[in-house]
Design an enzyme around this catalytic site. Structure first.
Site, PDB file in Angstrom:
ATOM      1  N   PRO A  63       0.803  -1.226   0.000  1.00 28.99           N
ATOM      2  CA  PRO A  63       0.000   0.000   0.000  1.00 28.99           C
ATOM      3  C   PRO A  63       0.840   1.283   0.000  1.00 28.99           C
ATOM      4  O   PRO A  63       0.563   2.209  -0.760  1.00 28.99           O
ATOM      5  CB  PRO A  63      -0.807  -0.104   1.300  1.00 28.99           C
ATOM      6  CG  PRO A  63      -0.784  -1.532   1.668  1.00 28.99           C
ATOM      7  CD  PRO A  63       0.462  -2.119   1.100  1.00 28.99           C
ATOM      8  N   LYS A  64       1.862   1.335   0.835  1.00 28.43           N
ATOM      9  CA  LYS A  64       2.649   2.572   0.937  1.00 28.43           C
ATOM     10  C   LYS A  64       3.429   2.840  -0.344  1.00 28.43           C
ATOM     11  O   LYS A  64       3.441   3.957  -0.869  1.00 28.43           O
ATOM     12  CB  LYS A  64       3.585   2.485   2.147  1.00 28.43           C
ATOM     13  CG  LYS A  64       4.314   3.775   2.444  1.00 28.43           C
ATOM     14  CD  LYS A  64       5.656   3.809   1.760  1.00 28.43           C
ATOM     15  CE  LYS A  64       6.367   5.126   2.042  1.00 28.43           C
ATOM     16  NZ  LYS A  64       7.668   5.187   1.354  1.00 28.43           N
ATOM     17  N   VAL A  65       4.105   1.810  -0.843  1.00 34.30           N
ATOM     18  CA  VAL A  65       4.899   1.975  -2.057  1.00 34.30           C
ATOM     19  C   VAL A  65       3.995   2.297  -3.253  1.00 34.30           C
ATOM     20  O   VAL A  65       4.320   3.147  -4.082  1.00 34.30           O
ATOM     21  CB  VAL A  65       5.754   0.718  -2.325  1.00 34.30           C
ATOM     22  CG1 VAL A  65       6.323   0.735  -3.737  1.00 34.30           C
ATOM     23  CG2 VAL A  65       6.882   0.632  -1.306  1.00 34.30           C
ATOM     24  N   ALA A  66       2.830   1.656  -3.326  1.00 34.43           N
ATOM     25  CA  ALA A  66       1.899   1.926  -4.423  1.00 34.43           C
ATOM     26  C   ALA A  66       1.463   3.385  -4.407  1.00 34.43           C
ATOM     27  O   ALA A  66       1.412   4.041  -5.451  1.00 34.43           O
ATOM     28  CB  ALA A  66       0.690   1.003  -4.324  1.00 34.43           C
ATOM     29  N   CYS A  89       3.133   5.896  -3.159  1.00 32.03           N
ATOM     30  CA  CYS A  89       4.287   6.701  -3.574  1.00 32.03           C
ATOM     31  C   CYS A  89       4.400   6.729  -5.091  1.00 32.03           C
ATOM     32  O   CYS A  89       4.630   7.776  -5.695  1.00 32.03           O
ATOM     33  CB  CYS A  89       5.585   6.144  -2.972  1.00 32.03           C
ATOM     34  SG  CYS A  89       5.860   6.622  -1.263  1.00 32.03           S
TER      35      CYS A  89
END
Length: 316
Positions: free
Chosen positions: A240-243, A245
């Site tokens: 979720p976080k990388v997506a 970003c």
DNA sequence: GCCCAGGAGTCCG
DNA sequence: CGGACTCATGGG
């Protein structure tokens, strides 16, 4: 250098240096030489090294090669998000009761990816890793496998394509096995692990393979936020976080609100009665901040980083 | 030496 | 679903 070759862009409220060094996972900071930031850009499909310098509210852009002025202007305006109305955003922050974050970050803008694929790999490399380390990994990857352009004694490296990166070995053992008998005298390791990406090496290679063989990243441009999110979550090493970003820094989906440990701590500090859990926070930000969510996250994180709030929140 | 870094994958209840 | 554990590696 030919002076008439310089393009002057009105930048409004803008802090080039802070934007360059704010650690956004779109790309490492550009090469800084005497207050100038230099990088290789693609302008209408053609490589063109560019130097950018700020003088007050004007951005001076100096291309190293002949290039269409209007195309380059649009490219720079996009990368530094110069069309975004910061004053309007500041009054929005004020309305939200978040004006505390403005002073320490005044002039900060999105530092958008010049190459979305580079942004995807940067974002994967950034997980559980310091800014210092992942930026160096990306520079190493460029130097080892990226196309090189030499202009007036300077060498610029672009980021390799998914096809090229998919063919690179993950670690030393794999590389040695592939090389077998014909090791040259000056053999030096050329594998992903040698770039310091650690356990993320298989993520990077498999994601590269998928983007080379199965998915065209440019499809994301035409998708809405939620559709694009689901697509990116299919990639190994992308959570979720990388997506978020990738969506924010790579494709300017400004509804994205990347939630990392720091943003979670900051939000729980600002809204102590909520006690957000994972997942809730993104939905809360999306419904409350809408298309400003990305900028809100950018300012909250930068403010916390620069004001010492992060140290205060550590462990709490 | 020890701890942490802008998390994600996996397993387990 | 929620929680715990692990992952590689350079810098403070």
């Amino acid at each position: 250098m030919n002076i008439e070759n310089v393009i002057e862009l009105p930048a409004g409220e803008f802090d080039l240096e802070m934007t360059q060094k704010s650690g956004q996972t779109s790309q490492p900071p550009w090469h800084e030489v005497g207050g100038e930031f230099r990088e290789l850009l693609m302008v209408r499909g053609r490589p063109c090294p560019v130097a950018v310098r700020q003088r007050g509210r004007v951005l001076e852009v100096r291309p190293y090669l002949r290039v269409n002025r209007n195309d380059l202007k649009k490219r720079i305006e996009y990368i530094f998000d110069l069309k975004f109305d910061l004053e309007d955003f500041y009054s929005f922050l004020d309305d939200m009761g978040l004006s505390e974050s403005i002073e320490s970050s005044r002039g900060l803008r999105l530092f958008l990816a010049k190459d979305p694929f580079e942004c995807i790999i940067s974002s994967i490399a950034s997980q559980n890793c310091s800014v210092l380390r992942w930026t160096r990994s990306i520079m190493d990857i460029r130097r080892m496998w990226g196309p090189a352009f030499r202009v007036s004694s300077e060498t610029f490296h672009g980021f390799p394509s998914p096809e090229v990166l998919a063919a690179v070995e993950e670690d030393s053992l794999e590389e040695l096995q592939r090389a077998e008998d014909d090791l040259p005298e000056d053999f030096a390791f050329n594998n992903l692990r040698a770039c310091g990406v650690g356990y993320r090496a298989p993520y990077i290679r498999e994601t590269s393979r998928i983007l080379a063989e199965e998915i065209d990243v440019n499809e994301v441009w035409g998708m809405d936020y939620h559709e694009a999110l689901e697509l990116l979550l299919e990639l190994p090493g992308v959570g979720p976080k990388v997506a978020d970003c990738i969506l924010l820094y790579g494709f300017r989906k400004t509804e994205a609100f990347p939630v990392d440990v720091w943003v979670r701590r900051i939000m729980n500090y600002i809204y102590p009665e909520r006690n957000f859990r994972d997942g809730e926070l993104r939905e809360f930000a999306w419904s409350r901040f809408g298309e400003m969510a990305g900028y809100v996250q950018l300012y909250l994180f930068n403010h916390a980083r620069r004001s010492g709030l992060l140290e205060k929140l550590k462990g709490g």
